[in-house]
Enzyme design. Structure first.
Site, PDB file in Angstrom:
ATOM      1  N   CYS B  45     -12.201  17.137  -4.809  1.00  0.00           N
ATOM      2  CA  CYS B  45     -11.683  16.086  -5.690  1.00  0.00           C
ATOM      3  C   CYS B  45     -11.396  16.639  -7.081  1.00  0.00           C
ATOM      4  O   CYS B  45     -10.414  16.253  -7.731  1.00  0.00           O
ATOM      5  CB  CYS B  45     -12.682  14.940  -5.797  1.00  0.00           C
ATOM      6  SG  CYS B  45     -13.099  14.224  -4.191  1.00  0.00           S
ATOM      7  N   ASP B 135       9.732  -2.629  -6.683  1.00  0.00           N
ATOM      8  CA  ASP B 135       9.531  -3.976  -6.110  1.00  0.00           C
ATOM      9  C   ASP B 135       8.076  -4.195  -5.698  1.00  0.00           C
ATOM     10  O   ASP B 135       7.765  -5.213  -5.069  1.00  0.00           O
ATOM     11  CB  ASP B 135      10.475  -4.199  -4.922  1.00  0.00           C
ATOM     12  CG  ASP B 135      10.285  -3.156  -3.820  1.00  0.00           C
ATOM     13  OD1 ASP B 135       9.390  -2.290  -3.949  1.00  0.00           O
ATOM     14  OD2 ASP B 135      11.039  -3.193  -2.818  1.00  0.00           O
TER      15      ASP B 135
END
Lengths: 221, 221
Positions: B45, B135
């Site tokens: 990570c 959108d």
């Protein structure tokens, strides 16, 4: 509903370009990828199935079974294979292509793309890739829209990572490629890591003082 | 349950390293990526969030808002950022990291990995990436396990494809990179394509005799 990591591959029997296939029997004991494409005789899909055909020696080397899928019928698939192999001359479409005209599998696997429809307005499959392990569980998935051809170099890269990390106590860092250094998994103590990795490992110092970044050469080469 | 292509991004307000963020307001009108990681202060990570920090100018150039997420709390995230920026000196973690300690968002977005658990045996988030369009609908997703760091070159590649194909009548073939030739979409007639692409297009002959493989230079460069 899309599959989640760790989900068991649904069991099914399907018509393919190589006859009827029982999915669980087909992948039994092997790694497998199942990937869908929107439509036969369309441009991006032709390049994709050609690339997979060209990469088959790479999939075979890694013991990965390959299955393609779309909503077209088997006759369509068979005619289209000639186009695929003509467009990508190095390709051999030696893997089966499933016919899923009623979208049974597409729905079950969460492969449909509402933006892509056939002449009757029924959704087509998106560009899904599911990688299953020898335990038939989902290890990794990607879901791209019809407009965006996949990157099968990336698919090979993640298969290398999945197979490596399944068998050694390492994980692979961002943008890793086969041969690069790996990360010792956090669960392994320094003592256990020293015993497990004869090439050694390097601990990177960070401001927190925590010693969790431990790099080691790829253990299986 | 994982998100499907075309699904509207769930609306939520979350605590982040940059204060409270309303997701829909945050991404409004922009492309956005939301990506999860398993755990702060873990090796893979750290490399991933560093890579994203390094690539921020690339995301900004493309008008893409970036949001990270894990189940750790905000204080943990803030302390960890120092490690990330130390390990990847070219990186600035200028993007917010969401704290989702109760897994509300992880469950809603289908990000959990049953194989990765915290000390209490509760599942952690996998390496999910969701790309949303202006959108607010899901355009693309990838879901990798904790063992396999993502490839953010691939994430940039698909954003280039998504943004290009949203605005021009092309799709991008397998293994495409920005600048490579594109495919004219099947819905466009040869006449319309000739009008639309002043650089012209090339039709590839295939055994079926169907003229669906039409290559054109990338139209927006």
């Amino acid at each position: 509903m899309a599959l989640k990591l760790g989900d068991l591959a649904p069991s099914f029997v399907a018509e393919t370009t190589q006859g009827e296939i029982d999915f669980h029997k087909y992948i039994d004991g092997s790694w497998a990828i199942l990937f869908s494409h929107p439509n036969d005789f369309t441009p991006v899909c032709t390049t994709e199935l050609g690339a997979v055909g060209k990469f088959m020696p790479e999939f075979e080397k890694r013991g990965v079974k390959v299955l393609a899928l779309s909503c077209n019928d088997v006759e369509s698939h068979k005619a289209w294979i000639k186009d695929i192999e003509s467009f990508t001359p190095e390709a051999q479409v030696s893997y089966p292509i499933i016919s899923d005209p009623k979208r049974d599998l597409a729905v079950q696997f969460g492969m449909l793309d509402p933006d892509e429809q056939d002449a009757a307005g029924i959704p087509l499959t998106a560009r899904a890739v599911y990688v299953f392990g020898p335990d038939k569980k989902l290890k990794l998935s990607i879901l791209y829209p019809a407009t965006t051809g996949r990157n099968f170099h990336e698919v090979l890269r993640v298969i290398d990572s999945l197979q490596l990390t399944a068998n050694h106590s390492v994980a692979t860092p961002v943008n890793w490629n086969a041969g690069d250094k790996c990360m010792v998994v956090p669960g392994l103590s320094n003592e256990a890591a020293a015993a497990k990795f004869p090439k050694g490992f390097e601990t990177i110092e960070v401001p927190s003082g925590k010693q969790y970044i431990r790099l080691t050469p790829q253990p299986n080469i």
